[in-house]
Design a protein around this motif. Sequence first.
Motif, short mmCIF file in Angstrom:
data_model
loop_
_atom_site.label_atom_id
_atom_site.label_comp_id
_atom_site.label_asym_id
_atom_site.label_seq_id
_atom_site.Cartn_x
_atom_site.Cartn_y
_atom_site.Cartn_z
N GLU A 97 31.03 88.10 113.45
CA GLU A 97 29.30 88.27 112.91
C GLU A 97 28.99 87.79 111.87
O GLU A 97 29.00 88.56 110.97
CB GLU A 97 28.84 89.65 112.90
N ILE A 98 27.92 87.04 111.75
CA ILE A 98 27.32 86.49 110.84
C ILE A 98 26.37 86.52 110.85
O ILE A 98 25.74 85.98 112.00
CB ILE A 98 27.81 85.05 111.25
N ASN A 99 25.60 87.41 110.20
CA ASN A 99 24.18 87.25 109.53
C ASN A 99 23.67 87.97 110.88
O ASN A 99 22.38 87.06 111.22
CB ASN A 99 23.57 86.11 109.51
N GLY A 100 24.36 88.86 111.73
CA GLY A 100 24.19 89.82 112.93
C GLY A 100 24.05 88.96 114.15
O GLY A 100 24.25 89.24 115.52
N ALA A 101 24.59 88.08 113.96
CA ALA A 101 24.73 86.78 115.31
C ALA A 101 27.00 86.91 115.44
O ALA A 101 27.58 86.75 114.61
CB ALA A 101 24.27 85.52 115.24
N ALA A 102 27.12 87.54 117.10
CA ALA A 102 27.97 87.69 117.58
C ALA A 102 28.57 86.62 118.30
O ALA A 102 28.06 85.90 119.65
CB ALA A 102 28.15 88.89 118.48
N TYR A 103 30.32 86.61 117.40
CA TYR A 103 30.64 84.99 118.28
C TYR A 103 31.93 86.33 118.86
O TYR A 103 32.70 86.93 118.22
CB TYR A 103 31.25 84.21 117.07
N GLN A 104 32.08 86.02 119.84
CA GLN A 104 33.73 87.03 120.64
C GLN A 104 35.03 86.03 121.96
O GLN A 104 34.31 85.24 121.93
CB GLN A 104 33.37 87.48 122.11
N LYS A 105 35.97 86.16 121.03
CA LYS A 105 37.05 85.80 121.87
C LYS A 105 37.34 86.59 123.15
O LYS A 105 37.23 87.84 122.90
CB LYS A 105 37.36 85.39 120.56
N SER A 106 37.36 85.55 124.12
CA SER A 106 37.78 86.16 125.22
C SER A 106 38.70 85.25 125.85
O SER A 106 38.87 84.07 125.99
CB SER A 106 37.02 86.69 126.61
N ASP A 108 40.87 81.99 125.60
CA ASP A 108 41.31 81.42 124.86
C ASP A 108 39.74 80.91 124.84
O ASP A 108 39.25 79.15 123.85
CB ASP A 108 42.05 80.00 125.33
N LYS A 109 38.73 81.76 124.83
CA LYS A 109 37.05 80.46 124.47
C LYS A 109 36.24 81.64 124.04
O LYS A 109 36.33 82.73 123.95
CB LYS A 109 36.46 81.03 126.65
N TRP A 110 35.47 80.96 123.21
CA TRP A 110 34.55 82.22 122.30
C TRP A 110 32.96 81.66 122.05
O TRP A 110 32.76 80.49 123.62
CB TRP A 110 34.30 81.50 120.96
N THR A 111 32.45 82.71 123.35
CA THR A 111 31.18 82.99 123.47
C THR A 111 29.97 83.20 122.13
O THR A 111 31.01 84.17 121.44
CB THR A 111 30.53 83.71 124.45
N GLY A 112 28.95 82.58 122.29
CA GLY A 112 28.59 83.06 120.59
C GLY A 112 26.98 83.31 121.36
O GLY A 112 26.39 83.32 122.99
N PRO A 113 25.75 83.89 120.63
CA PRO A 113 24.44 83.92 121.51
C PRO A 113 24.24 83.02 122.11
O PRO A 113 23.10 83.36 123.31
CB PRO A 113 23.42 84.06 120.27
N ALA A 114 24.64 81.68 122.27
CA ALA A 114 23.87 80.59 123.03
C ALA A 114 25.23 80.49 124.26
O ALA A 114 24.01 79.27 124.75
CB ALA A 114 22.89 79.19 122.30
N GLY A 115 25.76 81.53 124.32
CA GLY A 115 27.33 80.59 125.08
C GLY A 115 28.16 80.57 124.15
O GLY A 115 28.39 80.86 123.84
N GLN A 116 28.71 79.38 125.93
CA GLN A 116 30.40 78.94 125.31
C GLN A 116 30.46 78.20 123.85
O GLN A 116 29.32 77.81 123.82
CB GLN A 116 31.41 78.60 126.25
N ILE A 117 31.19 78.45 122.54
CA ILE A 117 30.87 77.70 121.82
C ILE A 117 32.06 76.81 121.67
O ILE A 117 33.63 77.00 121.96
CB ILE A 117 31.37 78.59 120.36
N ASP A 118 31.61 75.95 120.44
CA ASP A 118 33.44 74.36 120.42
C ASP A 118 34.04 75.38 119.98
O ASP A 118 34.03 75.87 119.15
CB ASP A 118 32.08 73.81 119.85
N PRO A 119 35.16 75.31 120.24
CA PRO A 119 36.65 76.50 119.79
C PRO A 119 37.00 75.74 118.57
O PRO A 119 37.08 76.09 117.19
CB PRO A 119 37.62 76.32 120.72
N ALA A 120 37.25 74.47 117.89
CA ALA A 120 37.10 73.45 116.85
C ALA A 120 35.98 74.31 115.40
O ALA A 120 36.60 74.15 114.40
CB ALA A 120 37.62 72.11 117.03
N SER A 121 35.27 74.16 115.89
CA SER A 121 33.82 74.79 115.36
C SER A 121 33.97 76.05 114.32
O SER A 121 34.22 76.58 113.39
CB SER A 121 32.37 74.61 115.36
N ILE A 122 34.17 77.03 115.82
CA ILE A 122 34.77 78.88 115.19
C ILE A 122 35.83 78.51 114.53
O ILE A 122 35.59 79.45 113.62
CB ILE A 122 34.54 79.31 116.62
N GLN A 123 37.19 78.02 114.84
CA GLN A 123 38.17 77.90 114.45
C GLN A 123 38.08 76.91 112.61
O GLN A 123 39.08 77.94 111.62
CB GLN A 123 39.33 76.66 115.05
#
Length: 211
Positions: A97-106, A108-123
């Motif tokens: 969670e970054i400044n209230g925005a949650a990023y969750q892993k399920s 091998d996928k990461w999702t954020g407030p706006a949907g699926q996240i690029d895995p390299a950028s969250i890594q």
Amino acid sequence: LVDAKMDLADGTDEKKAAAEFANGAPAGTVTVRDASGAQAITVRKTAANAYYARSSVVDGIFKTNADLAEGLSGKELENFRNKKLFEFGFSDPVKIEINGAAYQKSSDKWTGPAGQIDPASIQAVIDKLRDLAAARFAPPVAGAPVLTVAVTSGDKSKLEKVTAAKAGENFSFQREGDTEGYIVEAKTMEDVQKTIAGIKPFQAPKPEKKK
């Protein structure tokens, strides 16, 4: 001290080692306290430039090398303290969670407030947080938070949260549940914020055009 103990077992005269230690010049002492109490290691240097160590919890005098003495000599307490802001190490975070925005892993996928996240950028963010370390310790600064990060890792039971406030040209971080303050330099903070800003939506690879 493992190698030193082997040296003694290979035939070093224990009485001689004890005498060398007793007559040696102090080269360094470190004391650590945990739930079981205090433990100390004292290192001394002989006139022949040999090093001997004695532990408060292990019987005997152990022959060691200059590296241990040099690692203790002339160091301030702060040099031995862990300046890392997070302890998750190589455990894989499952939620950030970054400044209230949650990023969750399920899976091998990461999702954020706006949907699926690029895995390299969250890594990249995970790697940056894993290595994030303070330049020094100082009392925490009261002020409006400019960054709040919470990391859940491992079996989902380990939650670490840090909050940062502006402290002059640098930033004062504080871990939740910790009274200590950590000063992070402006350049380090800039790198962290830049990496966080680089989190982007996942884009599926475009299918190859048939020839």
